[in-house]
Each structure stands twice: as structure tokens, then as C-alpha cells.
Write a protein that holds these residues in place. Structure first.
Motif, PDB file in Angstrom:
ATOM      1  N   MET A   1     -14.609 -37.240  25.198  1.00 14.29           N
ATOM      2  CA  MET A   1     -13.731 -38.279  24.703  1.00 14.29           C
ATOM      3  C   MET A   1     -14.346 -38.911  23.473  1.00 14.29           C
ATOM      4  SD  MET A   1     -12.249 -41.674  26.484  1.00 14.29           S
ATOM      5  CE  MET A   1     -13.095 -42.813  25.477  1.00 14.29           C
ATOM      6  N   ASN A   2     -13.534 -39.191  22.465  1.00 14.05           N
ATOM      7  CA  ASN A   2     -14.014 -39.823  21.247  1.00 14.05           C
ATOM      8  C   ASN A   2     -13.100 -40.982  20.887  1.00 14.05           C
ATOM      9  OD1 ASN A   2     -16.235 -37.910  20.078  1.00 14.05           O
ATOM     10  ND2 ASN A   2     -14.623 -36.599  20.871  1.00 14.05           N
ATOM     11  N   ILE A   3     -13.676 -42.011  20.299  1.00 15.14           N
ATOM     12  CA  ILE A   3     -12.926 -43.213  19.943  1.00 15.14           C
ATOM     13  C   ILE A   3     -13.095 -43.484  18.451  1.00 15.14           C
ATOM     14  CG2 ILE A   3     -12.677 -45.701  20.322  1.00 15.14           C
ATOM     15  CD1 ILE A   3     -13.769 -45.273  23.131  1.00 15.14           C
ATOM     16  N   TYR A   4     -11.990 -43.785  17.774  1.00 18.37           N
ATOM     17  CA  TYR A   4     -12.012 -44.065  16.348  1.00 18.37           C
ATOM     18  C   TYR A   4     -11.102 -45.235  16.031  1.00 18.37           C
ATOM     19  CZ  TYR A   4     -13.898 -39.378  16.020  1.00 18.37           C
ATOM     20  OH  TYR A   4     -14.666 -38.269  16.190  1.00 18.37           O
ATOM     21  N   LEU A   5     -11.360 -45.864  14.901  1.00 21.27           N
ATOM     22  CA  LEU A   5     -10.376 -46.797  14.373  1.00 21.27           C
ATOM     23  C   LEU A   5      -9.140 -45.987  14.002  1.00 21.27           C
ATOM     24  CD1 LEU A   5     -12.591 -48.994  12.022  1.00 21.27           C
ATOM     25  CD2 LEU A   5     -11.617 -49.649  14.228  1.00 21.27           C
ATOM     26  N   PRO A   6      -7.945 -46.415  14.406  1.00 19.84           N
ATOM     27  CA  PRO A   6      -6.736 -45.644  14.091  1.00 19.84           C
ATOM     28  C   PRO A   6      -6.584 -45.355  12.607  1.00 19.84           C
ATOM     29  CG  PRO A   6      -6.240 -47.341  15.691  1.00 19.84           C
ATOM     30  CD  PRO A   6      -7.660 -47.584  15.238  1.00 19.84           C
ATOM     31  N   SER A   7      -6.999 -46.295  11.759  1.00 24.09           N
ATOM     32  CA  SER A   7      -6.842 -46.106  10.319  1.00 24.09           C
ATOM     33  C   SER A   7      -7.720 -44.982   9.786  1.00 24.09           C
ATOM     34  CB  SER A   7      -7.177 -47.405   9.581  1.00 24.09           C
ATOM     35  OG  SER A   7      -8.515 -47.798   9.864  1.00 24.09           O
ATOM     36  N   ALA A   8      -8.755 -44.588  10.564  1.00 24.36           N
ATOM     37  CA  ALA A   8      -9.674 -43.552  10.100  1.00 24.36           C
ATOM     38  C   ALA A   8      -9.238 -42.157  10.526  1.00 24.36           C
ATOM     39  CB  ALA A   8     -11.083 -43.820  10.633  1.00 24.36           C
ATOM     40  N   VAL A   9      -8.219 -42.088  11.351  1.00 33.94           N
ATOM     41  CA  VAL A   9      -7.792 -40.797  11.886  1.00 33.94           C
ATOM     42  C   VAL A   9      -6.618 -40.254  11.084  1.00 33.94           C
ATOM     43  CG1 VAL A   9      -6.888 -39.601  13.903  1.00 33.94           C
ATOM     44  CG2 VAL A   9      -8.560 -41.415  14.191  1.00 33.94           C
ATOM     45  N   SER A  10      -6.746 -39.033  10.625  1.00 33.95           N
ATOM     46  CA  SER A  10      -5.656 -38.406   9.880  1.00 33.95           C
ATOM     47  C   SER A  10      -5.218 -37.141  10.599  1.00 33.95           C
ATOM     48  CB  SER A  10      -6.104 -38.077   8.451  1.00 33.95           C
ATOM     49  OG  SER A  10      -7.261 -37.254   8.471  1.00 33.95           O
ATOM     50  N   LEU A  11      -4.907 -37.286  11.881  1.00 37.48           N
ATOM     51  CA  LEU A  11      -4.472 -36.157  12.689  1.00 37.48           C
ATOM     52  C   LEU A  11      -2.954 -36.145  12.802  1.00 37.48           C
ATOM     53  CD1 LEU A  11      -7.008 -36.397  15.642  1.00 37.48           C
ATOM     54  CD2 LEU A  11      -6.977 -34.687  13.851  1.00 37.48           C
ATOM     55  N   PRO A  12      -2.378 -34.971  13.076  1.00 41.33           N
ATOM     56  CA  PRO A  12      -0.931 -34.929  13.315  1.00 41.33           C
ATOM     57  C   PRO A  12      -0.586 -35.748  14.558  1.00 41.33           C
ATOM     58  CG  PRO A  12      -1.832 -32.720  12.982  1.00 41.33           C
ATOM     59  CD  PRO A  12      -2.999 -33.644  13.138  1.00 41.33           C
ATOM     60  N   ILE A  13       0.257 -36.733  14.414  1.00 42.67           N
ATOM     61  CA  ILE A  13       0.679 -37.563  15.540  1.00 42.67           C
ATOM     62  C   ILE A  13       2.088 -37.135  15.947  1.00 42.67           C
ATOM     63  CG2 ILE A  13       1.167 -39.905  16.335  1.00 42.67           C
ATOM     64  CD1 ILE A  13      -1.763 -39.436  15.781  1.00 42.67           C
ATOM     65  N   PRO A  14       2.307 -36.792  17.216  1.00 46.59           N
ATOM     66  CA  PRO A  14       3.651 -36.380  17.637  1.00 46.59           C
ATOM     67  C   PRO A  14       4.691 -37.444  17.297  1.00 46.59           C
ATOM     68  CG  PRO A  14       2.041 -35.967  19.369  1.00 46.59           C
ATOM     69  CD  PRO A  14       1.336 -36.774  18.315  1.00 46.59           C
ATOM     70  N   ASP A  15       5.753 -37.027  16.654  1.00 44.42           N
ATOM     71  CA  ASP A  15       6.815 -37.955  16.264  1.00 44.42           C
ATOM     72  C   ASP A  15       7.758 -38.172  17.445  1.00 44.42           C
ATOM     73  OD1 ASP A  15       8.435 -39.598  14.797  1.00 44.42           O
ATOM     74  OD2 ASP A  15       9.502 -37.967  13.778  1.00 44.42           O
ATOM     75  N   ASP A  16       7.209 -38.777  18.475  1.00 41.86           N
ATOM     76  CA  ASP A  16       7.970 -39.002  19.702  1.00 41.86           C
ATOM     77  C   ASP A  16       7.446 -40.275  20.352  1.00 41.86           C
ATOM     78  OD1 ASP A  16       9.214 -39.045  22.128  1.00 41.86           O
ATOM     79  OD2 ASP A  16       8.659 -37.006  22.714  1.00 41.86           O
ATOM     80  N   PRO A  17       8.210 -41.362  20.309  1.00 45.35           N
ATOM     81  CA  PRO A  17       7.753 -42.636  20.890  1.00 45.35           C
ATOM     82  C   PRO A  17       7.386 -42.534  22.360  1.00 45.35           C
ATOM     83  CG  PRO A  17       9.712 -42.952  19.544  1.00 45.35           C
ATOM     84  CD  PRO A  17       9.526 -41.467  19.686  1.00 45.35           C
ATOM     85  N   ALA A  18       7.935 -41.542  23.048  1.00 42.52           N
ATOM     86  CA  ALA A  18       7.591 -41.371  24.461  1.00 42.52           C
ATOM     87  C   ALA A  18       6.156 -40.876  24.620  1.00 42.52           C
ATOM     88  CB  ALA A  18       8.554 -40.385  25.122  1.00 42.52           C
ATOM     89  N   VAL A  19       5.628 -40.268  23.565  1.00 44.47           N
ATOM     90  CA  VAL A  19       4.257 -39.747  23.595  1.00 44.47           C
ATOM     91  C   VAL A  19       3.294 -40.742  22.952  1.00 44.47           C
ATOM     92  CG1 VAL A  19       2.734 -37.875  22.862  1.00 44.47           C
ATOM     93  CG2 VAL A  19       5.092 -37.371  23.531  1.00 44.47           C
ATOM     94  N   VAL A  20       3.634 -41.195  21.759  1.00 43.19           N
ATOM     95  CA  VAL A  20       2.806 -42.162  21.031  1.00 43.19           C
ATOM     96  C   VAL A  20       3.715 -43.231  20.442  1.00 43.19           C
ATOM     97  CG1 VAL A  20       1.202 -42.526  19.132  1.00 43.19           C
ATOM     98  CG2 VAL A  20       1.092 -40.411  20.448  1.00 43.19           C
ATOM     99  N   ASP A  21       3.496 -44.467  20.845  1.00 40.03           N
ATOM    100  CA  ASP A  21       4.269 -45.578  20.302  1.00 40.03           C
ATOM    101  C   ASP A  21       3.655 -45.966  18.962  1.00 40.03           C
ATOM    102  OD1 ASP A  21       5.258 -48.129  19.598  1.00 40.03           O
ATOM    103  OD2 ASP A  21       5.737 -48.555  21.696  1.00 40.03           O
ATOM    104  N   PRO A  22       4.332 -45.692  17.844  1.00 42.27           N
ATOM    105  CA  PRO A  22       3.736 -45.960  16.526  1.00 42.27           C
ATOM    106  C   PRO A  22       3.402 -47.426  16.300  1.00 42.27           C
ATOM    107  CG  PRO A  22       6.080 -45.440  16.334  1.00 42.27           C
ATOM    108  CD  PRO A  22       5.687 -45.125  17.740  1.00 42.27           C
TER     109      PRO A  22
END
Length: 207
Positions: free
Chosen positions: A1-22
Motif C-alpha cells: 500500500m502506498n499513500i500520496y498527496l492526491p495532487s502529486a498523483v497523475s494516474l488514470p482515475i476511473p471516470d465513474d463516481p461509483a468508483v472514485v468520487d472526484p
């Protein structure tokens, strides 16, 4: 498991609020995922291990105690794996596990497993390291990667590994492996597969 500041992550985020609430992601101080199991803490300090586990378990994700030498013997060979993935250009793990994998992929897979065994067998890992090496196979390596890739969906595990180990901490990874080489020199052992991986990475990064 790894933890980052969200602003530092440039990964593909699923465009689905059910998966990740933007909205929640943007408001968060930290973002984490633990789809590959709980947090592992070694037993070098049992009191610290117990105290951390007591706190961490309240998150609903179990903390897994592990013998310190076993943890090192299992983790250090992974750095050879990250070098191999860098050489291959970070393909999907499903591609590596495919029966139609390229000749180069198969060659690097064998070299990686051989290097991992060499690292695990270092004297500092004792008998535990020898046992870890016994269970390392090419099929097991690519199968474990493919299984992890599937378990992490819809998150892109390959993209994360490339971001983290192929960029963010690549030099630290190389430093760790160079320290392994110093140990090898001190023990007077040969590590042909391992030493062959490092120049292959440097060559891959130049192209």
C-alpha cells in the motif's frame, strides 16, 4: 500500500463516481488503496508492531505481522522485478502472462527470476532466504503480477508501478540494488543474472 498527496498523483482515475468520487478526491489530504492485502509490519520491535497494528486495524484493513528477515528476503527480489519491467517498457502484466509473450519478455522473465533467487540467497537472509528462493519460478512471477493486476481493477496497477517504481523512486531502487551488490562482494558470491539486469536498465533508459 502506498499513500500520496492526491495532487502529486497523475494516474488514470476511473471516470465513474461509483468508483472514485472526484469531489472527495479533490478534498482529501491523502488517497490510498489496499486491494492487495493489509499493511505488513516486521517484528524487529514487537511493542511497536503491536501498537501500530492496534491503531491500523481500526481502519478496517488488517495489519499483518511478519518476521523481519522474511520480509526483507521477500521484498528485495521485487526490485529486480521492477528493473525487468523498466527494461520491457512496462507492459501489461496480462501480456507477460500470455502464452504468446515475446521472446524478449520470456528472456527477461527468466533473468529476473534468476536474479531474484540470487538476491534471496544472500547470506544475510539466512535459511529463510533459501526457502524463499525455492518457491520462485517464472510462471509464479508472471502469474502473481497478472493476479495483482486483476485484483486492483479498475485502478491501473501497471500505470501506478510505472509512475512509482519507473519514475518516482527508480533511483532509490537502483541504490538498494547497488547495496545488494556490495553485500555480494563482501560474501564473495557471484550474481551473474542480477549484475546483467542493471546495464540492461541503463540501456533501456537511453533508448
Amino acid at each position: 500500500m502506498n499513500i500520496y498527496l492526491p495532487s502529486a498523483v497523475s494516474l488514470p482515475i476511473p471516470d465513474d463516481p461509483a468508483v472514485v468520487d472526484p469531489k472527495l478526491l479533490n478534498q482529501a489530504d491523502q488517497a490510498c488503496t489496499a486491494k492487495l492485502g493489509g499493511y505488513r509490519v516486521d517484528d524487529r520491535s514487537p511493542a511497536v508492531q503491536r501498537a501500530f497494528a492496534e491503531l491500523w486495524d481500526k481502519t478496517g484493513l488488517k495489519c499483518q505481522p511478519i518476521n523481519a528477515m522474511q520480509l526483507v528476503a521477500e521484498v528485495l527480489p521485487l526490485f529486480a522485478m521492477f528493473l525487468a519491467l523498466e527494461i520491457l517498457g512496462w507492459p501489461s502484466f496480462g501480456e507477460l502472462a500470455s502464452t504468446t509473450a515475446s521472446t524478449k519478455s520470456k528472456e527477461i522473465s527468466k533473468l529476473t527470476v534468476d536474479a531474484g533467487k540470487e538476491i534471496a540467497r544472500l547470506g544475510m537472509h539466512g535459511e529463510i532466504g533459501k526457502k524463499v528462493a525455492e518457491f520462485m519460478t517464472e510462471e509464479g512471477w508472471v502469474g502473481a503480477l497478472f493476479g495483482a493486476e486483476q485484483a486492483c481493477r479498475p485502478c491501473d496497477l501497471v500505470a501506478f508501478c510505472r509512475y512509482h517504481h519507473g519514475d518516482k523512486v527508480l533511483e532509490q531502487n537502483m541504490d538498494i540494488l547497488r547495496e545488494c551488490l556490495k553485500v555480494v562482494q563482501g560474501e564473495g558470491k557471484g550474481m551473474e543474472a542480477f549484475t546483467n539486469l542493471i546495464p540492461r536498465v541503463e540501456e533501456a533508459r537511453r533508448t
